[in-house]
Design a protein around this motif. Sequence first.
Motif, mmCIF file in Angstrom:
data_model
loop_
_atom_site.group_PDB
_atom_site.id
_atom_site.type_symbol
_atom_site.label_atom_id
_atom_site.label_comp_id
_atom_site.label_asym_id
_atom_site.label_seq_id
_atom_site.Cartn_x
_atom_site.Cartn_y
_atom_site.Cartn_z
ATOM 1 N N TYR A 154 18.229 -57.193 -15.258
ATOM 2 C CA TYR A 154 19.478 -57.922 -14.816
ATOM 3 C C TYR A 154 19.956 -58.743 -15.888
ATOM 4 N N TYR A 155 19.108 -58.946 -16.801
ATOM 5 C CA TYR A 155 19.720 -59.884 -18.231
ATOM 6 C C TYR A 155 20.771 -59.090 -18.748
ATOM 7 N N GLU A 183 16.264 -50.063 -11.055
ATOM 8 C CA GLU A 183 15.949 -51.148 -10.325
ATOM 9 C C GLU A 183 15.049 -50.535 -8.968
ATOM 10 N N GLN A 243 22.602 -56.666 -17.831
ATOM 11 C CA GLN A 243 23.721 -56.522 -17.098
ATOM 12 C C GLN A 243 24.408 -57.928 -16.886
ATOM 13 N N TYR A 244 24.113 -58.913 -17.594
ATOM 14 C CA TYR A 244 24.471 -60.282 -17.429
ATOM 15 C C TYR A 244 24.401 -60.785 -16.266
ATOM 16 N N LYS A 245 23.613 -60.239 -15.506
ATOM 17 C CA LYS A 245 23.144 -61.121 -14.005
ATOM 18 C C LYS A 245 22.214 -62.102 -14.231
ATOM 19 N N ASP A 246 22.507 -63.347 -15.034
ATOM 20 C CA ASP A 246 21.511 -64.157 -15.307
ATOM 21 C C ASP A 246 20.878 -64.740 -13.937
ATOM 22 N N GLN A 247 21.562 -65.128 -12.865
ATOM 23 C CA GLN A 247 21.110 -65.810 -11.827
ATOM 24 C C GLN A 247 19.850 -64.859 -11.188
ATOM 25 N N GLN A 248 19.961 -63.540 -11.268
ATOM 26 C CA GLN A 248 18.994 -62.690 -10.811
ATOM 27 C C GLN A 248 17.906 -62.688 -11.472
#
Length: 510
Positions: free
Chosen positions: A138-139, A108, A141-146
């Motif tokens: 991010y995807y 990052e 890491q399952y951080k979809d909103q980011q």
Amino acid sequence: MKHLNSSKNKELADYCHFFRGYSFIEKKLFKEAKSELNLISKNFTFYPLVNKNLGDASIELKEFEKAITYLKKIEKLTFLNEQGLKISLIYQNLGICHLHLNNFAAAEEYLFKSLKILETENDIVNLFCIYNDIANLYYIQYKDQQAIPYFEKAYDLSKNTLDFDIKRKASLNMSVVEENKGDFKKALVYRKESAQWKDSLNNQNKIWALADYEKKFAVAQKQKQIKVLEVENELKNTQRNSLFFSSVGLLLILTGGVYLYAQKVKNGKTILRQKNKLDELNATKDQLFSIVSHDLRSSVNALKNSNSKLSATLETKNYDELNNLILQNSGIANGTYSLLDNLLHWALLQTKQLYFNKESVHLYSVIQQIEYNYKPLLLDKSITFENSVSKNIFLFVDLDSLKIVFRNLLDNAIKFSKENGQITFSANEINADFCQVIIQDTGIGMSKNTIQELLHEGELLAKKGNSEIIGTGLGLQLCKQMIKKNNGTFDIESEINKGTKMILTFPKTK
């Protein structure tokens, strides 16, 4: 290789190893490239480039820890620009390496360093790549909103490039995002868009494939000639063996028969395709001749008769009559021009040469422009024009085809309206996806039979319910096809002597 085998000049040898290593990378021989680049001495002038290429080769070989080691050696150097290197790309490659090693914090940090620089360089291709890299970071890491905002930025950026592969990747990523969100309707739209860009890319690649095919064909022909010569030599050396001659002769006959049969089948398919294409062109030609012989001949004949009256009136010096005849000639000329313009666009549409580029269009401004173009005709018949469309409506359509549709429908409304009539453009937002545009006049109207005839698909020639006003219906058929191309719908509501409503539906800008 000549120099490396014949000279002991170390500086020139470094250049030779560098050129060979770079060439191996271009040929995608990454192991060979690393072996060659490792032979370069550390005091080589362009050694930062050597480390950069070693890093690139290691990434391709999925040796990410080694790639990080090479790239770290040049990360802190201050003279990268002199070497032709961009620090933004170094940061990006370091970020990718850490991403593959699941070092998400380091990935990052480097990716955002690269992004900060790329946003100032206006490099669309690399900026697209960095948006995708951050989104994937991010995807996974399952951080979809980011992740989603960066997928969307990549998609928006892809609209500014002519690279079909970038457009395809951007659309495909958005379809996956919408699938995971459960919005399968949007996902399908993006999936179709991705397929369209893939088709465009394939079409582009076909040109190169054809050139490569021709080259291979030429080589194959030479190889065939060589084989024939070899067979002839063998036959000369084995003339005493009659059985061999017979076998070879039979083989040649069989091969020739198979080849001729294959050619016959191929030629038959080619002729059939050409026949079908010719039938389509003949049908289009017949329709064109029908229109030209009907309306264009009538217009020219009317202009001819009017000119005769004009000549006779000139002799009598009846200026009022002269003015009326001039206005009549102008109306005939305008009608003929509109017919020819519709004929051109219809022909382009039928032969699939008309280009559609959908974009966000401000509806109110388009109607204002159309009103300005037809102001003289409106004033001539004292017709009141009202644009009651909301200024907040944006349609997602092809601008040129939308103007053609509005021009034709407004022209018809004026033509079939009486003196002191009224024409109104209005719009209703049906839902979040579609908007209804209504063109209403107070003209002569039409019967149900006429409406059915005009709405019937494939009916090119049509007559209005007024015997004095006859048209091909080409303009309306052109409008229907262009509305359909823009994913819209078309309907008519009318009664005799009570005016007409033309109801159009178009997709709105998301």
